[in-house]
Design a protein around this motif. Structure first.
Motif, PDB file in Angstrom:
ATOM      1  N   ARG A  69       0.833  -1.183  -0.008  1.00 18.67           N
ATOM      2  CA  ARG A  69      -0.121  -0.051   0.228  1.00 18.67           C
ATOM      3  C   ARG A  69       0.703   1.391  -0.140  1.00 18.67           C
ATOM      4  O   ARG A  69       0.749   2.246  -0.899  1.00 18.67           O
ATOM      5  CB  ARG A  69      -0.931  -0.048   0.948  1.00 18.67           C
ATOM      6  N   ARG A  70       1.864   1.210   0.886  1.00 18.71           N
ATOM      7  CA  ARG A  70       2.734   2.450   0.955  1.00 18.71           C
ATOM      8  C   ARG A  70       3.561   2.505  -0.407  1.00 18.71           C
ATOM      9  O   ARG A  70       3.816   3.725  -0.636  1.00 18.71           O
ATOM     10  CB  ARG A  70       3.539   2.393   2.207  1.00 18.71           C
ATOM     11  N   ALA A  71       4.114   1.692  -0.818  1.00 20.94           N
ATOM     12  CA  ALA A  71       4.962   1.570  -2.183  1.00 20.94           C
ATOM     13  C   ALA A  71       3.855   1.981  -3.358  1.00 20.94           C
ATOM     14  O   ALA A  71       4.452   2.911  -4.273  1.00 20.94           O
ATOM     15  CB  ALA A  71       5.478   0.279  -2.347  1.00 20.94           C
ATOM     16  N   ALA A  72       2.755   1.345  -3.320  1.00 20.94           N
ATOM     17  CA  ALA A  72       1.706   2.189  -4.254  1.00 20.94           C
ATOM     18  C   ALA A  72       1.537   3.608  -4.226  1.00 20.94           C
ATOM     19  O   ALA A  72       1.451   4.263  -5.190  1.00 20.94           O
ATOM     20  CB  ALA A  72       0.465   1.285  -4.212  1.00 20.94           C
ATOM     21  N   ILE A  73       1.577   4.169  -3.066  1.00 18.13           N
ATOM     22  CA  ILE A  73       1.559   5.657  -3.017  1.00 18.13           C
ATOM     23  C   ILE A  73       2.649   6.404  -3.286  1.00 18.13           C
ATOM     24  O   ILE A  73       2.441   7.249  -4.206  1.00 18.13           O
ATOM     25  CB  ILE A  73       1.165   5.955  -1.390  1.00 18.13           C
ATOM     26  N   GLU A  74       3.818   5.732  -2.967  1.00 15.02           N
ATOM     27  CA  GLU A  74       4.992   6.297  -3.386  1.00 15.02           C
ATOM     28  C   GLU A  74       4.950   6.377  -4.930  1.00 15.02           C
ATOM     29  O   GLU A  74       5.570   7.301  -5.638  1.00 15.02           O
ATOM     30  CB  GLU A  74       6.198   5.785  -2.912  1.00 15.02           C
ATOM     31  N   GLU A 101      12.594   0.268  -6.022  1.00 12.83           N
ATOM     32  CA  GLU A 101      12.961   1.596  -5.471  1.00 12.83           C
ATOM     33  C   GLU A 101      11.836   2.126  -4.684  1.00 12.83           C
ATOM     34  O   GLU A 101      12.271   2.840  -3.756  1.00 12.83           O
ATOM     35  CB  GLU A 101      13.302   2.730  -6.550  1.00 12.83           C
ATOM     36  N   HIS A 102      10.555   1.888  -5.176  1.00 11.95           N
ATOM     37  CA  HIS A 102       9.452   2.359  -4.365  1.00 11.95           C
ATOM     38  C   HIS A 102       9.479   1.693  -2.791  1.00 11.95           C
ATOM     39  O   HIS A 102       9.067   2.470  -1.896  1.00 11.95           O
ATOM     40  CB  HIS A 102       8.022   2.258  -4.878  1.00 11.95           C
ATOM     41  N   VAL A 103       9.699   0.243  -2.997  1.00  9.72           N
ATOM     42  CA  VAL A 103       9.662  -0.210  -1.561  1.00  9.72           C
ATOM     43  C   VAL A 103      10.856  -0.018  -0.705  1.00  9.72           C
ATOM     44  O   VAL A 103      10.540   0.271   0.380  1.00  9.72           O
ATOM     45  CB  VAL A 103       9.623  -1.977  -1.972  1.00  9.72           C
ATOM     46  N   ALA A 104      11.961   0.238  -1.500  1.00  7.97           N
ATOM     47  CA  ALA A 104      13.038   0.813  -0.669  1.00  7.97           C
ATOM     48  C   ALA A 104      12.853   2.239   0.234  1.00  7.97           C
ATOM     49  O   ALA A 104      13.376   2.457   1.320  1.00  7.97           O
ATOM     50  CB  ALA A 104      14.308   0.891  -1.781  1.00  7.97           C
ATOM     51  N   LYS A 105      12.177   3.195  -0.666  1.00 10.92           N
ATOM     52  CA  LYS A 105      11.708   4.476  -0.153  1.00 10.92           C
ATOM     53  C   LYS A 105      10.986   4.422   1.101  1.00 10.92           C
ATOM     54  O   LYS A 105      11.058   5.126   2.178  1.00 10.92           O
ATOM     55  CB  LYS A 105      11.346   5.331  -0.968  1.00 10.92           C
ATOM     56  N   ILE A 106       9.939   3.266   1.084  1.00  9.61           N
ATOM     57  CA  ILE A 106       9.296   3.164   2.370  1.00  9.61           C
ATOM     58  C   ILE A 106       9.339   2.232   3.673  1.00  9.61           C
ATOM     59  O   ILE A 106       8.985   2.065   4.495  1.00  9.61           O
ATOM     60  CB  ILE A 106       7.727   2.957   1.917  1.00  9.61           C
ATOM     61  N   GLU A 109      10.705   3.795   7.110  1.00 12.20           N
ATOM     62  CA  GLU A 109       9.627   4.154   7.851  1.00 12.20           C
ATOM     63  C   GLU A 109       8.498   2.953   8.423  1.00 12.20           C
ATOM     64  O   GLU A 109       8.194   2.818   9.314  1.00 12.20           O
ATOM     65  CB  GLU A 109       8.768   5.254   6.989  1.00 12.20           C
ATOM     66  N   LEU A 110       8.400   2.138   7.589  1.00 13.01           N
ATOM     67  CA  LEU A 110       7.410   0.905   8.021  1.00 13.01           C
ATOM     68  C   LEU A 110       7.925   0.277   9.059  1.00 13.01           C
ATOM     69  O   LEU A 110       7.478  -0.395   9.978  1.00 13.01           O
ATOM     70  CB  LEU A 110       7.315   0.137   6.579  1.00 13.01           C
ATOM     71  N   LEU A 111       9.463  -0.192   8.915  1.00  9.46           N
ATOM     72  CA  LEU A 111      10.124  -0.895  10.006  1.00  9.46           C
ATOM     73  C   LEU A 111      10.195  -0.076  11.337  1.00  9.46           C
ATOM     74  O   LEU A 111       9.717  -0.762  12.443  1.00  9.46           O
ATOM     75  CB  LEU A 111      11.526  -1.280   9.547  1.00  9.46           C
TER      76      LEU A 111
END
Length: 115
Positions: A69-74, A101-106, A109-111
């Motif tokens: 969900r967060r990577a989709a927003i990114e 790269e979208h998953v790496a950006k979030i 914060e997620l962790l």
């Protein structure tokens, strides 16, 4: 190239994840054997009960859903920056590809949110 999602029985022909539709009878799950293998990678001499495995599977499933969900927003935000804001109402229905790269950006914060 067909990509098999290890969390469901569906096969996808693209690298993007397809959301589960409301018509599905049950949400995708993570198999107990996969969860057990993941836990034993980190704790090789530890024994795990079936309840611990099922609870860990559910936590992993929720982590993956939240990360997606967060990577989709990114990805949507990045897409809007590159494409510009269009006045067309069809913009709401366009597909956005979620990349590593979208998953790496979030991830950080997620962790932190889960700790």
């Amino acid at each position: 190239m067909a990509v098999t999602n290890p969390y469901s029985r569906q096969t996808s022909t693209t690298s993007t994840t397809t959301a589960t539709t409301a018509s599905s009878s049950s949400p995708p799950t993570i198999s107990a054997s996969l969860t057990r293998q993941l836990l034993q990678l980190h704790h090789p001499n530890q024994r795990f009960t079936n309840d611990a495995i099922s609870t860990s599977s559910e936590l992993l499933r929720l982590l993956i859903i939240e990360a997606r969900r967060r990577a989709a927003i990114e990805a949507e935000c990045e897409s809007e920056v590159y494409m510009g804001q269009s006045q067309n109402s069809d913009n709401d229905m366009r597909r956005v590809e979620i990349r590593a790269e979208h998953v790496a950006k979030i991830a950080a914060e997620l962790l932190m949110d889960l700790s």
